[in-house]
Scaffold this active site. Structure first.
Site, mmCIF file in Angstrom:
data_model
loop_
_atom_site.group_PDB
_atom_site.id
_atom_site.type_symbol
_atom_site.label_atom_id
_atom_site.label_comp_id
_atom_site.label_asym_id
_atom_site.label_seq_id
_atom_site.Cartn_x
_atom_site.Cartn_y
_atom_site.Cartn_z
ATOM 1 N N GLY A 1 -1.380 42.003 5.227
ATOM 2 C CA GLY A 1 -2.611 41.574 4.393
ATOM 3 C C GLY A 1 -3.704 42.361 5.004
ATOM 4 O O GLY A 1 -4.717 42.403 5.172
ATOM 5 N N MET B 1 4.309 45.430 -2.811
ATOM 6 C CA MET B 1 5.282 45.489 -2.870
ATOM 7 C C MET B 1 6.155 46.016 -4.410
ATOM 8 O O MET B 1 6.864 45.362 -4.754
ATOM 9 C CB MET B 1 5.867 45.387 -1.727
ATOM 10 C CG MET B 1 5.254 45.491 0.010
ATOM 11 S SD MET B 1 4.662 47.150 -0.053
ATOM 12 C CE MET B 1 5.988 47.934 1.154
ATOM 13 N N ARG B 2 4.753 46.194 -5.206
ATOM 14 C CA ARG B 2 5.852 46.198 -6.749
ATOM 15 C C ARG B 2 6.086 47.561 -6.995
ATOM 16 O O ARG B 2 4.878 48.382 -7.220
ATOM 17 C CB ARG B 2 5.265 44.982 -7.281
ATOM 18 C CG ARG B 2 5.848 43.080 -6.446
ATOM 19 C CD ARG B 2 7.396 42.714 -6.975
ATOM 20 N NE ARG B 2 7.175 43.023 -8.391
ATOM 21 C CZ ARG B 2 8.612 43.249 -8.313
ATOM 22 N NH1 ARG B 2 9.933 42.966 -6.978
ATOM 23 N NH2 ARG B 2 9.617 43.000 -9.391
ATOM 24 N N ASN C 1 -3.533 52.888 -4.729
ATOM 25 C CA ASN C 1 -2.926 52.294 -3.922
ATOM 26 C C ASN C 1 -2.830 53.352 -2.122
ATOM 27 O O ASN C 1 -2.967 54.157 -2.719
ATOM 28 C CB ASN C 1 -1.327 52.573 -4.636
ATOM 29 C CG ASN C 1 -0.356 52.507 -3.243
ATOM 30 O OD1 ASN C 1 -0.650 50.868 -3.102
ATOM 31 N ND2 ASN C 1 1.071 52.798 -3.194
ATOM 32 N N HIS D 1 -1.041 54.409 0.710
ATOM 33 C CA HIS D 1 0.498 54.870 1.252
ATOM 34 C C HIS D 1 0.916 55.134 2.519
ATOM 35 O O HIS D 1 -0.179 56.338 2.859
ATOM 36 C CB HIS D 1 1.412 55.617 -0.018
ATOM 37 C CG HIS D 1 2.794 56.095 0.576
ATOM 38 N ND1 HIS D 1 3.438 55.209 0.065
ATOM 39 C CD2 HIS D 1 3.249 56.629 0.958
ATOM 40 C CE1 HIS D 1 4.478 55.346 0.428
ATOM 41 N NE2 HIS D 1 5.011 56.435 0.765
ATOM 42 N N SER E 1 -2.027 58.161 2.670
ATOM 43 C CA SER E 1 -2.622 58.898 1.126
ATOM 44 C C SER E 1 -3.268 57.420 0.532
ATOM 45 O O SER E 1 -2.567 56.544 0.698
ATOM 46 C CB SER E 1 -1.527 59.551 0.736
ATOM 47 O OG SER E 1 -0.594 60.665 1.173
ATOM 48 N N ASP F 1 4.458 55.788 -6.366
ATOM 49 C CA ASP F 1 4.268 57.047 -4.614
ATOM 50 C C ASP F 1 3.470 57.801 -5.866
ATOM 51 O O ASP F 1 3.480 58.961 -4.813
ATOM 52 C CB ASP F 1 4.062 56.605 -3.648
ATOM 53 C CG ASP F 1 4.300 55.670 -3.249
ATOM 54 O OD1 ASP F 1 4.165 54.408 -3.131
ATOM 55 O OD2 ASP F 1 5.636 54.955 -2.777
HETATM 56 C C1 GRF Z 1 0.543 49.606 3.964
HETATM 57 O O1 GRF Z 1 1.280 50.364 5.417
HETATM 58 C C2 GRF Z 1 0.604 50.208 3.601
HETATM 59 O O2 GRF Z 1 0.737 51.482 3.576
HETATM 60 C C3 GRF Z 1 1.960 49.821 3.026
HETATM 61 O O3 GRF Z 1 1.960 48.688 3.047
HETATM 62 C C4 GRF Z 1 0.896 48.500 4.142
HETATM 63 C C5 GRF Z 1 0.638 46.973 4.275
HETATM 64 O O4 GRF Z 1 -0.481 46.324 5.501
HETATM 65 N N1 GRF Z 1 2.192 50.376 1.333
HETATM 66 P P1 GRF Z 1 -0.994 45.307 5.301
HETATM 67 O O5 GRF Z 1 -0.245 44.039 4.636
HETATM 68 O O6 GRF Z 1 -2.525 46.094 4.774
HETATM 69 O O7 GRF Z 1 -1.240 44.503 6.934
#
Ligand code: GRF
Length: 196
Positions: free
Chosen positions: A13, A94-95, A109, A111, A138, A147
């Site tokens: 987070g 992560m879904r 989103n 990435h 991105s 993605d």
């Molecule tokens: C990030 O690298 C984001 O791109 C990926 O998950 C990570 C999340 O990091 N989808 P955080 O939970 O915001 O520290």
């Protein structure tokens, strides 16, 4: 001009907290941002503690409680619609989302690669290990492809001789920057479309 945000997250987070710090209850470029909803699918996520620092509560919706992906997505959609959200942000969520979500919710989103390269959960490692001289991050619109939605913004850098740790740190610094910029730009667009 007011934008109501929902943030969906699954773990650490840090991006979620960065949004709370930089935008929540703040006026930026004439827009007042409010994070109205924080939704997490993992009850052990560290991000839940980060949300509490801002006197907000996370809503935990555990995907394991649903047999079908669509049922889980429907609960997410109901929560987001109930709160009259203008823009939803997937920040480390992560879904994979089904059309039940993507056809009803305006979402972006984050990435950690230069899409369309290195989609999926191992982007940082794959991008580090690739022959490419550059890497990056991105932000894209969310659609039902993994993605794969339209790209909103990207930032790139030269890999040079960075160690994996240095590389990962660089990715996270750029992610924090690009996500805030993309939220502001996207919000301006949404307000324009709504003639506000
Ligand atoms: C990030 O690298 C984001 O791109 C990926 O998950 C990570 C999340 O990091 N989808 P955080 O939970 O915001 O520290």
């Amino acid at each position: 001009m007011h934008i109501r945000l929902a943030i969906l997250f699954s773990g650490n987070g840090s991006n979620l907290e960065n949004i709370l710090k930089k935008l929540h209850k703040k006026k930026v470029k004439g827009i007042y941002f409010e994070v109205v909803l924080c939704i997490c699918n993992n009850k052990n996520a560290f991000g839940i503690q980060r949300v509490e620092k801002y006197n907000l509560k996370s809503i935990i919706i555990d995907h394991n409680d649903y047999t079908k992906r669509e049922e889980f997505d429907e609960v997410l959609v109901n929560e987001i619609q109930k709160s009259k959200i203008d823009l939803t942000i997937l920040a480390g969520f992560m879904r994979i989302l089904s059309p039940v979500f993507t056809q009803n919710i305006k979402a972006i989103n984050l990435h950690p690669s230069l899409l369309p390269l290195f989609k999926g959960a191992n982007a940082i490692k794959q991008s580090y290990e690739s022959d490419m001289k550059v890497a990056g991050v991105s932000v894209h619109w969310v659609d039902e492809s993994l993605d794969g939605g339209e790209i909103i913004a990207q930032k790139a850098f030269e890999k040079k001789n960075l160690s994996f740790k240095e590389f990962e740190d660089k990715i996270h610094i750029l992610e924090h920057q690009i996500l805030i910029q993309a939220i502001i730009e996207t919000s301006e667009k949404i307000l324009k479309e709504n003639n506000v």
